[in-house]
Structure formats: structure tokens, C-alpha cells
Design a protein around this motif. Structure first.
Motif, PDB file in Angstrom:
ATOM      1  N   GLN A 377       1.048  -1.336  -0.307  1.00  0.00           N
ATOM      2  CA  GLN A 377       0.203  -0.262   0.329  1.00  0.00           C
ATOM      3  C   GLN A 377       0.978   1.346  -0.033  1.00  0.00           C
ATOM      4  N   ASP A 378       2.404   0.847   0.788  1.00  0.00           N
ATOM      5  CA  ASP A 378       2.584   2.353   0.346  1.00  0.00           C
ATOM      6  C   ASP A 378       3.694   2.378  -1.121  1.00  0.00           C
ATOM      7  N   GLN A 379       3.212   1.569  -1.286  1.00  0.00           N
ATOM      8  CA  GLN A 379       4.494   1.140  -3.036  1.00  0.00           C
ATOM      9  C   GLN A 379       3.239   1.812  -3.593  1.00  0.00           C
ATOM     10  N   TRP A 380       2.248   1.780  -3.405  1.00  0.00           N
ATOM     11  CA  TRP A 380       0.950   1.325  -4.422  1.00  0.00           C
ATOM     12  C   TRP A 380       1.159   2.203  -5.742  1.00  0.00           C
ATOM     13  N   ASP A 381       1.229   3.466  -5.731  1.00  0.00           N
ATOM     14  CA  ASP A 381       1.044   4.355  -6.549  1.00  0.00           C
ATOM     15  C   ASP A 381       2.432   4.280  -7.625  1.00  0.00           C
ATOM     16  N   GLU A 382       3.043   3.456  -7.382  1.00  0.00           N
ATOM     17  CA  GLU A 382       4.779   3.094  -8.230  1.00  0.00           C
ATOM     18  C   GLU A 382       4.621   1.762  -8.661  1.00  0.00           C
ATOM     19  N   ILE A 383       3.330   1.231  -8.062  1.00  0.00           N
ATOM     20  CA  ILE A 383       3.221  -0.498  -8.779  1.00  0.00           C
ATOM     21  C   ILE A 383       1.997  -0.620  -9.270  1.00  0.00           C
ATOM     22  N   TYR A 384       0.982   0.055  -9.047  1.00  0.00           N
ATOM     23  CA  TYR A 384       0.104   0.351  -9.563  1.00  0.00           C
ATOM     24  C   TYR A 384       0.262   0.499 -11.039  1.00  0.00           C
ATOM     25  N   PRO A 385       1.148   1.105 -11.827  1.00  0.00           N
ATOM     26  CA  PRO A 385       1.208   1.055 -13.327  1.00  0.00           C
ATOM     27  C   PRO A 385       1.850   0.019 -13.746  1.00  0.00           C
ATOM     28  N   MET A 386       2.488  -0.525 -13.599  1.00  0.00           N
ATOM     29  CA  MET A 386       3.277  -1.786 -13.741  1.00  0.00           C
ATOM     30  C   MET A 386       2.231  -3.246 -14.144  1.00  0.00           C
ATOM     31  N   ILE A 387       1.347  -2.949 -13.385  1.00  0.00           N
ATOM     32  CA  ILE A 387       0.344  -4.348 -12.780  1.00  0.00           C
ATOM     33  C   ILE A 387       0.077  -5.003 -14.070  1.00  0.00           C
ATOM     34  N   PRO A 388       0.173  -6.078 -15.029  1.00  0.00           N
ATOM     35  CA  PRO A 388      -0.260  -6.428 -16.232  1.00  0.00           C
ATOM     36  C   PRO A 388      -1.934  -6.672 -15.664  1.00  0.00           C
ATOM     37  N   ILE A 389      -3.140  -6.802 -17.117  1.00  0.00           N
ATOM     38  CA  ILE A 389      -3.965  -6.478 -16.586  1.00  0.00           C
ATOM     39  C   ILE A 389      -4.596  -7.193 -17.381  1.00  0.00           C
ATOM     40  N   ILE A 390      -5.721  -8.535 -17.636  1.00  0.00           N
ATOM     41  CA  ILE A 390      -5.611  -9.232 -18.506  1.00  0.00           C
ATOM     42  C   ILE A 390      -7.323  -9.179 -18.713  1.00  0.00           C
ATOM     43  N   ILE A 391      -7.720  -8.867 -20.294  1.00  0.00           N
ATOM     44  CA  ILE A 391      -9.039  -8.802 -20.381  1.00  0.00           C
ATOM     45  C   ILE A 391      -9.517  -9.859 -20.998  1.00  0.00           C
ATOM     46  N   SER A 392     -11.109  -9.933 -21.299  1.00  0.00           N
ATOM     47  CA  SER A 392     -11.306 -10.917 -21.746  1.00  0.00           C
ATOM     48  C   SER A 392     -12.928 -10.219 -21.813  1.00  0.00           C
ATOM     49  N   VAL A 393     -14.067 -10.347 -23.265  1.00  0.00           N
ATOM     50  CA  VAL A 393     -15.473  -9.930 -23.551  1.00  0.00           C
ATOM     51  C   VAL A 393     -15.861 -10.947 -24.251  1.00  0.00           C
ATOM     52  N   ASN A 394     -16.960 -11.070 -23.230  1.00  0.00           N
ATOM     53  CA  ASN A 394     -18.042 -12.388 -24.865  1.00  0.00           C
ATOM     54  C   ASN A 394     -18.987 -11.239 -24.492  1.00  0.00           C
ATOM     55  N   VAL A 395     -19.777 -10.998 -26.503  1.00  0.00           N
ATOM     56  CA  VAL A 395     -20.742 -10.406 -25.904  1.00  0.00           C
ATOM     57  C   VAL A 395     -22.051 -11.246 -26.920  1.00  0.00           C
ATOM     58  N   THR A 396     -23.129 -11.684 -26.312  1.00  0.00           N
ATOM     59  CA  THR A 396     -24.479 -11.960 -26.507  1.00  0.00           C
ATOM     60  C   THR A 396     -25.540 -11.114 -27.352  1.00  0.00           C
ATOM     61  N   ILE A 397     -25.971 -11.613 -27.823  1.00  0.00           N
ATOM     62  CA  ILE A 397     -27.453 -10.579 -28.927  1.00  0.00           C
ATOM     63  C   ILE A 397     -28.003 -11.251 -28.770  1.00  0.00           C
ATOM     64  N   GLN A 398     -29.040 -10.522 -27.989  1.00  0.00           N
ATOM     65  CA  GLN A 398     -30.340 -12.105 -28.030  1.00  0.00           C
ATOM     66  C   GLN A 398     -31.315 -11.473 -28.564  1.00  0.00           C
ATOM     67  N   LYS A 399     -31.519 -10.403 -28.952  1.00  0.00           N
ATOM     68  CA  LYS A 399     -32.768  -9.661 -29.824  1.00  0.00           C
ATOM     69  C   LYS A 399     -32.253  -8.433 -31.103  1.00  0.00           C
ATOM     70  N   VAL A 400     -33.089  -8.949 -32.489  1.00  0.00           N
ATOM     71  CA  VAL A 400     -32.560  -8.176 -33.271  1.00  0.00           C
ATOM     72  C   VAL A 400     -33.333  -6.930 -33.613  1.00  0.00           C
ATOM     73  N   GLY A 401     -34.612  -6.860 -32.797  1.00  0.00           N
ATOM     74  CA  GLY A 401     -34.917  -5.737 -33.756  1.00  0.00           C
ATOM     75  C   GLY A 401     -36.450  -6.290 -33.616  1.00  0.00           C
ATOM     76  N   SER A 402     -36.996  -5.279 -34.398  1.00  0.00           N
ATOM     77  CA  SER A 402     -38.594  -5.632 -34.435  1.00  0.00           C
ATOM     78  C   SER A 402     -38.648  -5.438 -36.582  1.00  0.00           C
ATOM     79  N   HIS A 403     -37.548  -6.156 -36.611  1.00  0.00           N
ATOM     80  CA  HIS A 403     -37.305  -6.473 -38.492  1.00  0.00           C
ATOM     81  C   HIS A 403     -36.679  -7.028 -38.114  1.00  0.00           C
ATOM     82  N   LYS A 404     -36.586  -7.699 -38.931  1.00  0.00           N
ATOM     83  CA  LYS A 404     -34.658  -8.378 -38.963  1.00  0.00           C
ATOM     84  C   LYS A 404     -34.258  -8.196 -40.276  1.00  0.00           C
TER      85      LYS A 404
END
Length: 404
Positions: A377-404
Motif C-alpha cells: 500500500q505504501d508503494q501502490w502509486d509506483e506499483i500500480y502502472p506496472m501491474i498486468p491486466i488480462i481482459i476478456s470480453v464476450n457479447v451475446t446478441i439476444q434480440k435483433v429488433g422489431s425487424h429482421k
């Protein structure tokens, strides 16, 4: 015994007559209701768009004798104008008065020399602070008066503008509603607009973050040629203003934290290059989780979105939006766009500004891995920019509107 009870009842009834009524009652027309506050540098009082000599005269009339310190700020108040039913439809609902000084409390009291009625802040809707002020001093100093005064409410909106704050409270909305109400209501639908940082940005939350020494985001507001627009955000490291981010970075941040409720994601259609398609978010499940393996800390961001196919441009006469394979190609394209948006926000906030917005990552690490947090916690400002972040995204289209 009965006589004593009767005397007691009579005494209570007489006492009710003495305490009944509103002892501090004042009629509405005997108050000046403050709807908006604008805070500029004192020198901005010369930028009135009028003759410089006349502008200087106006500034001198606004101010007062100040034995200590220097005239730093120009405080402007937007007051509600009461009018009879015979007033014209185009008549302004508000007007503004200003004062220059250093203590906001002192400036407010001295403004009674410009007002025939007491100034009432319980209906204050918005505080607008100019960038010039924030570059000279910290946010905590500016909001101190507003957090202490008992008339102020926690839900007051707080905005930052790169221009002159007074020009915004002088703005007359085309809807003809009172300016302070209009400015405050601009942010009501922030959950449906990806480009506005609106969640937890009012006065109460701002003071809470400052007390906790957390970083702060406040909505950016601008006016140009009679058009007022919210978009992007002012970024504070603790209480120090460090710059602005654009609306695209705010959208990515909302996707990362899962704070949007109904968002629109637009990207190029894979089957029609050069044409756009849009996805309307209905529901999302976002998880930001810290992981500790030995001395290594990393975060995973898992984003699952469910919604509607809102728009497809280009020649789609041969497309079948009921075809699962076609829909899957669109889902992949939307997921990739969201991932790139999140990566952009991560680069802007974490790499370039090196700001853990509202200390969200620190809070997660503290909650999930308290022992690790105690070590870093005392070094968080220095550590934070170097921490790896792994991102995963999944999109589900449930509807296509009132006209196909």
C-alpha cells in the motif's frame, strides 16, 4: 386525582398553543434561491466582453476591503427570478451576481450588499469550477465551504470547465427552464451515455473520496456558441487536477468497472466494410478480480454483455439476422471493439496519467488480498502502472429488433 389529570390536560393544551406554528417562517418571495455557483479566478472578472474600463469598474463594485491575503477567486451565484404570470415567455428565469475575494463564506455574506433578500442555498443544484482555479489550488480547498455549510446538500452536482464558469450559469436554456435546474439535469441519464463520468460525482461522494485520499473524477462541461455539452472528465490525483480525458476513455472505464446500465457500442460491420453497426446493451456481468502468485500481482477483467442489435448500415438486403453464424460474427466484432475501448482507457488512466481512478483497483486488492495490500500500500502509486491486466470480453446478441 381526576382534578389533577384535568389540570394537566389543560396545561398541555395551553402549551400547544405556545409552540404551534412555524416560528422561523419566511415567504418564498422573501428569499433569493441560489440554483448554481460558478468559481473563477478573480482576473476572469475582466473578461466580460465589454469595454475594459467598464469591466474594471464592474469588478471594483463587486469586491470589498480585504485586509489579509489577496483577491484570488471570483464567486458567482445564479439566483432564481420570481415573476408574475404576466411576464413574457422569453424572459430569463435567473440572473447572476458576483464577488471577488479569497474566503467563499466572506464573499457570500458580502453579496448581501447586492441582494435585497437573504441568500438561500438549500436548493443549490450545481457547482461549476473553472480549470484555471484548479490549476492554482487543490479541489479540497475549493469545496471546503460547501461541505461545512448546513444548507448544502450532498446531491449537488460538481462540474469542471476549461473556460469561464460564470458564462455557464449565465446560459439561458432553449427549454426556458431555470439554468441551474437544466445544468444539473444534464447528468441524470449518465448511465445511458458512455461518454459522461456521472456515477458518484456529486458533492457528497466527492467529499468522501477526498476524505479517504482517493482519486476523483468529475464531469467536464463546456459552452460554445450557445451550446452546452457534458463529455469526458476532469481527473484528480488525490485533490490535485492533472488533466482531462475524452469520452472514449470514459466509455472504456465504464466497461471495465461495469457501471454502465444501457450503453451503445458502435463499430465497423465485418460484412460491410466502411459501414457501421450498433449494439445496445441491456445487461452486463463484469468482474474485476486481483490475483497474487508469489510476488506477482495481476488483475483479470471478465466482461459479459447481453443486448440488442440496434442498427446495421450498408446494403444488408442479403443478410439474415436470424442466422446464428451471421450473429456470431457480429458478436465477435462488438466484443473486439469493447476490448479495444477498455485497453484504450487502461492506457490513458494507468500508463499515461498513472491514476487508479476512484482507487478501484486498490480497493479490490485490499478486499480480496488484505495481506498483500498491507505489503504494497505504501508503494501502490509506483506499483500500480506496472501491474498486468488480462481482459476478456464476450457479447451475446439476444434480440435483433422489431425487424429482421
Amino acid at each position: 386525582m381526576a382534578k389533577r389529570k384535568l389540570i394537566g390536560c389543560v396545561a398541555l393544551l395551553l402549551l400547544c398553543f405556545l409552540v404551534a406554528g412555524c416560528w422561523d417562517r419566511r415567504e418564498l418571495q422573501d428569499r433569493n434561491f441560489v440554483l448554481a455557483v460558478a468559481i473563477d479566478m478573480a482576473d476572469d472578472g475582466l473578461k466580460l466582453g465589454i469595454d475594459p474600463k467598464e469591466a474594471l469598474k464592474v469588478r471594483e463594485e463587486e469586491t470589498f476591503v480585504q485586509p489579509d491575503g489577496r483577491k484570488r477567486y471570483r464567486l458567482s451565484l445564479q439566483l432564481l427570478k420570481f415573476s408574475s404570470g404576466e411576464a413574457g415567455k422569453d424572459e430569463a428565469k435567473t440572473y447572476a451576481i458576483s464577488n471577488t475575494g479569497e474566503s467563499f463564506f466572506e464573499m457570500v455574506r458580502d453579496m448581501l450588499g447586492q441582494s435585497s433578500k437573504s441568500l438561500w442555498f438549500e436548493h443549490l443544484q450545481v457547482i461549476i469550477i473553472s480549470e484555471a482555479v484548479l490549476r492554482q489550488t487543490g479541489l479540497a480547498e475549493i469545496v471546503d465551504f460547501f461541505k461545512r455549510d448546513s444548507e448544502m446538500r450532498s446531491r449537488i452536482k460538481v462540474y469542471v470547465t476549461p473556460g469561464t464558469a460564470r458564462s455557464l450559469i449565465e446560459y439561458q436554456p432553449p427549454s426556458k427552464e431555470a439554468g441551474g435546474m437544466f445544468l444539473a439535469d444534464l447528468i441524470r441519464l449518465h448511465s445511458r451515455n458512455n461518454h459522461i463520468a456521472g456515477a458518484r460525482t456529486d458533492l457528497g461522494y466527492t467529499v468522501q473520496y477526498l476524505d479517504l485520499r482517493s482519486n476523483v473524477l468529475l464531469p467536464r462541461i463546456e459552452i460554445a456558441d450557445k451550446v452546452v455539452k457534458l463529455g469526458g472528465s476532469a481527473v484528480f490525483k488525490k485533490d490535485k487536477f492533472i488533466g482531462y480525458v475524452d469520452g472514449y476513455a470514459i466509455a472504456g472505464l465504464k466497461f471495465m468497472y461495469g457501471t454502465e446500465e444501457s450503453a451503445i457500442v458502435a463499430t465497423e460491420c465485418p460484412d460491410h466494410p466502411g459501414h457501421q453497426m450498433a449494439f445496445e446493451l441491456f445487461r452486463d456481468d463484469t468482474k474485476l478480480i486481483p490475483h497474487v502468485e508469489g510476488d506477482t500481482i495481476y488483475f483479470t477483467v471478465d466482461i459479459n454483455m447481453y443486448g440488442n442489435l440496434g442498427e446495421i448500415q450498408g446494403d444488408i438486403s442479403q443478410d439474415d439476422t436470424l442466422d446464428p453464424q451471421y450473429i456470431h460474427r457480429l458478436e465477435i466484432a462488438f466484443a473486439e471493439e469493447i476490448k479495444q475501448n477498455v485497453l484504450y482507457a487502461d492506457r490513458v488512466f494507468r500508463k499515461e496519467m498513472q491514476v487508479d481512478t476512484i482507487s478501484r483497483f486498490a480497493g479490490k486488492l485490499k478486499a480480496y488480498e488484505p495481506e498483500t495490500w498491507a505489503k504494497v500500500q505504501d508503494q501502490w502509486d509506483e506499483i500500480y502502472p506496472m501491474i498486468p491486466i488480462i481482459i476478456s470480453v464476450n457479447v451475446t446478441i439476444q434480440k435483433v429488433g422489431s425487424h429482421k
